[in-house]
Design an enzyme around this catalytic site. Structure first.
Site: not given
Length: 256
Positions: A207-208, A159, A185-186, A98
């Site tokens: 992830n987050t 995040g 992301a996001g 990545k």
């Protein structure tokens, strides 16, 4: 569902890819990743002791049988990213990468010029490159043209948990792409993941939203189901959006 996704030399049953940061501990991380059904998980090379088989990020992923996707988070330019990629391939035995290049530590916006430069060189070196990038249709097409195995446009800043704020551009990217599109992301809620899949994304990376949840393991289940639901909806045709009411039971010839 017999709905497989092929990227490079691997085929996946799950369209939910995962990250490894921000979990409270390695045990919770492993349980959440397993519960998510994810078959591909990314980790920042700067956080992993690649020469230590007992590393508390690397070992839980390997033990769970999940494919590794090392990332170059922390690289500020193409040169640093290429060097990190070479180290990862030597230490981890994988040519999957990545590609992340974000020189600004405050907003972590990917550098499009350095990303394209690095991607072109890494493809020549035999890497299977999945670049994290802006939701820029022109850039995504260029990354595809230099040989990237997939593109990973952002839904919102890393995040931020804001969801699919780049929707209009993602729709163009998905329409034009001839390689898989992974929204990265996001994504802060299962509904965001479902929406990305409904738009036609091939996968999402989360992830987050999982790691920072009160119960990461249960949240992993929620995201697994959301991705499956969104994909199923896309595959079977969502009803069209109308600007006026359309009766579901028209009163044709009523009381004639």
């Amino acid at each position: 569902m017999n709905d497989l996704l092929t990227i490079g030399d691997k085929t996946f049953r799950s369209r939910l890819f995962t990250g490894t940061g921000k979990f409270p501990n390695a045990s919770v991380m492993q349980k959440a990743l397993i519960e998510s059904g994810s078959e591909l998980s990314t980790m920042a090379l700067k956080r992993v002791e690649v020469n230590n088989p007992e590393d508390n990020i690397l070992k839980p992923i390997v033990d769970a049988g999940i494919n590794l996707l090392p990332n170059t988070s922390g690289a500020k330019n193409a040169r640093e990213a290429i060097f990190a990629a070479q180290l990862a391939r030597e230490a981890l035995g994988t040519n999957w990468l990545k590609l992340e290049i974000h020189p600004d530590p405050k907003y972590l916006m990917p550098d499009p010029i350095e990303t394209l430069t690095a991607a072109e060189e890494l493809v020549k070196q035999g890497f299977i490159v999945l670049p994290y990038c802006h939701a820029d249709p022109v850039l995504c097409k260029r990354l595809e043209e230099v040989g990237c195995a997939a593109v990973m446009p952002l839904g919102a800043p890393i995040g931020s948990n804001k969801g699919i704020v780049s929707r209009d551009f993602l729709e163009i990217i998905i329409d034009q792409a001839r390689v898989p599109v992974v929204v990265d992301a996001g994504i802060g809620a299962p509904s965001h993941a479902a929406l990305a899949m409904e738009l036609g994304a091939d996968a999402v990376l989360v992830n987050t939203a999982i790691a920072a949840a009160r119960n990461p393991i249960a949240m992993a289940t929620a995201f697994k189901l959301a991705v499956q639901s969104g994909r199923l909806a896309y595959e079977n045709g969502l009803a069209s959006v109308n600007t006026q009411a359309v009766a579901s039971s028209p009163l044709t010839a009523f009381l004639d």
